[in-house]
Scaffold this motif. Structure first.
Motif, mmCIF file in Angstrom:
data_model
loop_
_atom_site.group_PDB
_atom_site.id
_atom_site.type_symbol
_atom_site.label_atom_id
_atom_site.label_comp_id
_atom_site.label_asym_id
_atom_site.label_seq_id
_atom_site.Cartn_x
_atom_site.Cartn_y
_atom_site.Cartn_z
ATOM 1 N N SER A 21 28.957 0.244 27.338
ATOM 2 C CA SER A 21 28.320 -0.824 28.340
ATOM 3 C C SER A 21 27.073 -1.268 27.525
ATOM 4 O O SER A 21 26.550 -2.578 27.653
ATOM 5 C CB SER A 21 27.672 -0.114 29.514
ATOM 6 N N LEU A 22 26.498 -0.379 26.472
ATOM 7 C CA LEU A 22 25.607 -1.072 25.445
ATOM 8 C C LEU A 22 26.137 -2.051 24.770
ATOM 9 O O LEU A 22 25.328 -3.144 24.476
ATOM 10 C CB LEU A 22 25.083 0.213 24.639
ATOM 11 N N PHE A 23 27.306 -2.449 24.367
ATOM 12 C CA PHE A 23 27.787 -3.315 23.744
ATOM 13 C C PHE A 23 27.828 -4.552 24.511
ATOM 14 O O PHE A 23 27.538 -5.657 24.169
ATOM 15 C CB PHE A 23 29.317 -3.136 23.283
ATOM 16 N N ALA A 140 26.186 -2.246 18.543
ATOM 17 C CA ALA A 140 26.068 -3.245 19.091
ATOM 18 C C ALA A 140 25.113 -4.398 18.762
ATOM 19 O O ALA A 140 25.330 -5.689 18.789
ATOM 20 C CB ALA A 140 25.305 -2.815 20.576
ATOM 21 N N GLY A 141 24.011 -3.680 17.798
ATOM 22 C CA GLY A 141 23.397 -4.638 16.900
ATOM 23 C C GLY A 141 23.990 -5.735 15.950
ATOM 24 O O GLY A 141 23.856 -6.624 15.812
ATOM 25 N N VAL A 142 25.036 -4.758 15.350
ATOM 26 C CA VAL A 142 25.783 -5.538 14.222
ATOM 27 C C VAL A 142 26.578 -6.656 14.860
ATOM 28 O O VAL A 142 26.666 -7.681 14.358
ATOM 29 C CB VAL A 142 26.492 -4.526 13.383
ATOM 30 N N VAL A 143 27.158 -6.274 15.995
ATOM 31 C CA VAL A 143 27.925 -7.408 16.890
ATOM 32 C C VAL A 143 27.170 -8.494 17.112
ATOM 33 O O VAL A 143 27.698 -9.606 16.886
ATOM 34 C CB VAL A 143 28.525 -6.893 18.071
ATOM 35 N N GLN A 144 25.952 -8.396 17.520
ATOM 36 C CA GLN A 144 24.923 -9.413 17.956
ATOM 37 C C GLN A 144 24.601 -10.222 16.651
ATOM 38 O O GLN A 144 24.599 -11.357 16.660
ATOM 39 C CB GLN A 144 23.885 -8.818 18.780
ATOM 40 N N ALA A 145 24.303 -9.474 15.481
ATOM 41 C CA ALA A 145 24.069 -10.023 14.317
ATOM 42 C C ALA A 145 25.256 -11.044 13.816
ATOM 43 O O ALA A 145 24.915 -11.902 13.178
ATOM 44 C CB ALA A 145 23.642 -9.030 13.243
ATOM 45 N N LEU A 185 17.206 -6.861 17.758
ATOM 46 C CA LEU A 185 17.662 -6.564 16.663
ATOM 47 C C LEU A 185 16.661 -5.347 16.096
ATOM 48 O O LEU A 185 16.998 -4.496 15.366
ATOM 49 C CB LEU A 185 17.793 -7.936 15.622
ATOM 50 N N LEU A 186 15.469 -5.613 16.670
ATOM 51 C CA LEU A 186 14.351 -4.588 16.055
ATOM 52 C C LEU A 186 14.716 -3.201 16.392
ATOM 53 O O LEU A 186 14.601 -2.344 15.757
ATOM 54 C CB LEU A 186 12.864 -4.928 16.387
ATOM 55 N N ILE A 187 15.231 -3.195 17.760
ATOM 56 C CA ILE A 187 15.415 -1.664 18.508
ATOM 57 C C ILE A 187 16.862 -1.386 17.937
ATOM 58 O O ILE A 187 16.892 -0.061 17.522
ATOM 59 C CB ILE A 187 15.759 -1.982 19.950
ATOM 60 N N ALA A 188 17.594 -2.015 17.513
ATOM 61 C CA ALA A 188 19.089 -1.722 16.909
ATOM 62 C C ALA A 188 18.733 -1.367 15.412
ATOM 63 O O ALA A 188 19.382 -0.289 14.870
ATOM 64 C CB ALA A 188 20.109 -2.828 16.868
ATOM 65 N N LEU A 189 17.865 -1.982 14.724
ATOM 66 C CA LEU A 189 17.625 -1.577 13.497
ATOM 67 C C LEU A 189 16.902 -0.344 13.443
ATOM 68 O O LEU A 189 16.975 0.738 12.571
ATOM 69 C CB LEU A 189 16.478 -2.662 12.720
ATOM 70 N N SER A 190 15.972 0.061 14.449
ATOM 71 C CA SER A 190 15.233 1.374 14.556
ATOM 72 C C SER A 190 16.390 2.486 14.903
ATOM 73 O O SER A 190 16.260 3.581 14.255
ATOM 74 C CB SER A 190 14.493 1.305 15.724
ATOM 75 N N ALA A 191 17.457 2.477 15.688
ATOM 76 C CA ALA A 191 18.361 3.300 16.006
ATOM 77 C C ALA A 191 19.137 3.295 14.502
ATOM 78 O O ALA A 191 19.529 4.353 14.119
ATOM 79 C CB ALA A 191 19.614 2.716 16.925
ATOM 80 N N GLY A 192 19.577 2.306 13.681
ATOM 81 C CA GLY A 192 20.335 2.583 12.670
ATOM 82 C C GLY A 192 19.403 3.326 11.416
ATOM 83 O O GLY A 192 20.018 3.891 10.661
ATOM 84 N N LEU A 193 18.283 3.121 11.515
ATOM 85 C CA LEU A 193 17.229 3.712 10.622
ATOM 86 C C LEU A 193 17.258 5.263 10.847
ATOM 87 O O LEU A 193 17.332 6.314 10.147
ATOM 88 C CB LEU A 193 15.649 3.392 10.762
ATOM 89 N N ALA A 194 17.364 5.721 12.310
ATOM 90 C CA ALA A 194 17.707 7.181 12.683
ATOM 91 C C ALA A 194 18.821 7.665 12.149
ATOM 92 O O ALA A 194 18.750 8.938 11.719
ATOM 93 C CB ALA A 194 17.444 7.240 14.282
ATOM 94 N N LEU A 235 23.141 -6.379 7.472
ATOM 95 C CA LEU A 235 23.420 -7.650 8.202
ATOM 96 C C LEU A 235 22.442 -8.004 9.288
ATOM 97 O O LEU A 235 22.374 -9.144 9.715
ATOM 98 C CB LEU A 235 24.872 -7.189 9.077
ATOM 99 N N MET A 236 21.928 -6.822 9.840
ATOM 100 C CA MET A 236 20.922 -7.248 10.950
ATOM 101 C C MET A 236 19.824 -7.550 10.258
ATOM 102 O O MET A 236 19.153 -8.542 11.091
ATOM 103 C CB MET A 236 20.775 -5.860 11.786
ATOM 104 N N VAL A 237 19.268 -7.323 9.264
ATOM 105 C CA VAL A 237 18.227 -7.924 8.624
ATOM 106 C C VAL A 237 18.384 -9.609 8.392
ATOM 107 O O VAL A 237 17.436 -10.305 8.482
ATOM 108 C CB VAL A 237 17.717 -7.309 7.376
ATOM 109 N N ILE A 238 19.731 -9.882 7.950
ATOM 110 C CA ILE A 238 20.170 -11.187 7.550
ATOM 111 C C ILE A 238 19.800 -11.922 9.022
ATOM 112 O O ILE A 238 19.229 -13.055 9.208
ATOM 113 C CB ILE A 238 21.323 -11.447 7.241
ATOM 114 N N ALA A 239 20.388 -11.387 9.987
ATOM 115 C CA ALA A 239 20.158 -12.142 11.549
ATOM 116 C C ALA A 239 18.680 -12.154 11.912
ATOM 117 O O ALA A 239 18.411 -13.218 12.366
ATOM 118 C CB ALA A 239 21.090 -11.538 12.460
ATOM 119 N N LEU A 240 17.891 -11.337 11.587
ATOM 120 C CA LEU A 240 16.595 -11.125 11.997
ATOM 121 C C LEU A 240 15.849 -12.330 11.170
ATOM 122 O O LEU A 240 14.955 -12.899 11.815
ATOM 123 C CB LEU A 240 15.853 -9.874 11.715
#
Length: 482
Positions: A21-23, A140-145, A185-194, A235-240
């Motif tokens: 559901s998050l996706f 989910a962030g990568v898919v959106q990116a 993307l910022l929230i998804a990047l934070s999850a990826g950093l974790a 990938l998410m940084v590129i989209a950001l």
């Protein structure tokens, strides 16, 4: 005593459905339509009800480590309940709302956030499940990116769900605006950093003293899941960068600096991995990839904003000196709105807070009430205040803002508490990711409306909920219980 295998499998299935559901959440215009809000809220509470039935079926069984998270998680949950009840009070004869329909939708959103927080507390009972949730947010962030980059490259115009998209100017993905995508993307990047820091903190060995050892370590890293996560972050940084969001990109790099310094100060064991990650993000993502995808255009937007402000000040000075106001140069061409223009609705909205500081005008009613308080004509339509703090105060009053502020402060305090070497690498990584996500959200909320987007507010709620699933007093990594 462990929970029966059937119950574990059922809970894993429910957690998997929640991650799916998050996706889905950002796909229908950021789930910022009434039907999407209702659908996601219904899904969350259905999963919560099924989880409750599983627990009631085995009342004698322990509910897992999440029960030892302490009073903090219960306090945050109580604050969310209080905020939802406060918003619901506006629909009663004892409350006030400018638009009952919008307030009902606002309360429905709050019920969804409350259910998601509670569901994460019940289902995330181990390190592995915590990584599943964070990994799901990362995915989910990568898919959106990827969607944003493909649509941006297509540079096409089309209509989706009644909203017209013009791709090729600024990346928007499936959101209605580029700044909303940047916030997600910022929230998804934070999850990826974790996820990245949790993996880096495991198995930290002494640096190799010869080139063979360093080469072997480099090859191991290239073949590990850490490299996959690193590519996903790129990938998410590129989209950001493609969103050209000024505060979105600024909040990311500022929070990255702050979080890197914080991690290196609080954790000696994560000092070297955090330094490597921050430097690699700056060197690879900014200098190399940033220049390739157009980071300079983000800087141009920031400079254009300052230029617009200078033009506006010069025009005001000429108008004041001229005896004929019609001769004042009021039609300067601007590529970007100035800081004065961006904060104009915020200044006007302060009058709304002064009039109804305690009750507010009703959840989600800023658009309805704001026209009465505009002091001057605005060049752009403002459905929101472009400042989440101000809009929450106008909608729910200062008590509502205080309740959500306490949720943020308690969660940030929890992250700070967990960031030390008494805890395992997994816990430190989660704390760093949640801390960065909070800093990004708080910075971006000062100039935009991202918490008014259902997908962004829900993703932030899940990220905050994750940090409260870490058991109290955990000093070593949990077992890989599923």
């Amino acid at each position: 005593m462990t929970r029966p295998s059937g119950a574990r499998q059922a809970e894993r299935g429910l957690l998997g459905l929640f991650v799916v559901s998050l996706f889905w959440l950002p796909l229908p215009l950021g789930s910022n339509r009434p039907w999407a809000i209702a659908l996601f809220t219904a899904m969350v509470w259905l999963l919560l009800a099924l989880t409750g039935l599983l627990r009631l079926a085995r009342p004698a069984q322990p509910s897992g480590p999440s029960r030892s998270t302490g009073w903090g998680s219960h306090l945050v949950l109580a604050l969310l309940v209080a905020f939802t009840a406060w918003c619901g009070l506006q629909l009663t004869p004892w409350g006030y709302t400018e638009d009952p329909h919008e307030t009902r939708m606002y309360v429905l959103r709050c019920i969804g956030y409350l259910g998601a927080f509670w569901l994460v507390q019940l289902l995330v009972t181990s390190d592995r499940r915590r990584m599943v949730v964070l990994g799901g947010m990362l995915g989910a962030g990568v898919v959106q990116a990827l969607v944003a980059m493909v649509l941006f490259s297509a540079a096409s115009r089309y209509e989706l769900m009644g909203f017209e998209f013009r791709q090729g100017i600024r990346a928007t993905g499936t959101f209605t605006g580029p700044d909303a995508l940047a916030s997600y993307l910022l929230i998804a990047l934070s999850a990826g950093l974790a996820v990245m820091l949790a993996q880096m903190g495991q198995g930290i060995n002494a640096p190799a003293r010869n080139w063979q050892g360093r080469a072997r370590s480099a090859l191991e890293f290239m073949m590990s899941t850490k490299m996959l996560v690193r590519i996903m972050l790129i990938l998410m940084v590129i989209a950001l960068v493609l969103t050209r969001s000024r505060m979105g990109n600024g909040a990311f790099f500022l929070s990255l600096f702050l979080m890197g310094a914080w991690v290196m100060w609080r954790s000696q064991r994560l000092r070297r991995p955090a330094a490597i990650l921050v430097v690699s993000l700056l060197v690879i993502d900014i200098i190399i990839i940033g220049q390739w995808v157009g980071l300079s255009k983000v800087i141009d937007r920031m400079q254009a904003t300052e230029l617009a402000l200078q033009q506006e000040e010069a025009a005001s000075a000429v108008a004041a000196a001229s005896s004929d106001a019609l001769m004042a140069p009021r039609h300067a061409v601007r590529k970007e709105e100035s800081l004065h223009e961006r904060t104009r609705p915020v200044r006007d909205a302060l009058a709304m807070i002064e009039e109804r500081p305690w009750s507010g005008f009703g959840g989600g009613t800023f658009y309805t009430a704001f026209p009465r308080y505009k002091q001057e004509s605005l060049g752009l339509p403002y459905n929101h205040a472009h400042n989440d703090y101000i809009e929450i105060a106008t909608d729910t009053g200062l008590p509502g803002l205080a309740l959500l502020g306490l949720v943020m402060l308690l969660s940030l305090g929890r992250a700070i508490q967990l960031m030390n070497d008494r805890h395992g690498p997994h816990v430190r990584g989660v704390a760093a990711g949640v801390g960065m996500g909070l800093i990004c959200a708080l910075l971006h909320a000062s100039v935009d409306l991202n918490l008014q987007i259902n997908a962004n507010a829900m993703a932030l709620t899940v990220l905050l909920a994750v940090v409260w699933t870490v058991p109290r007093g955990q000093s070593v990594p949990e077992s890989r219980r599923r």
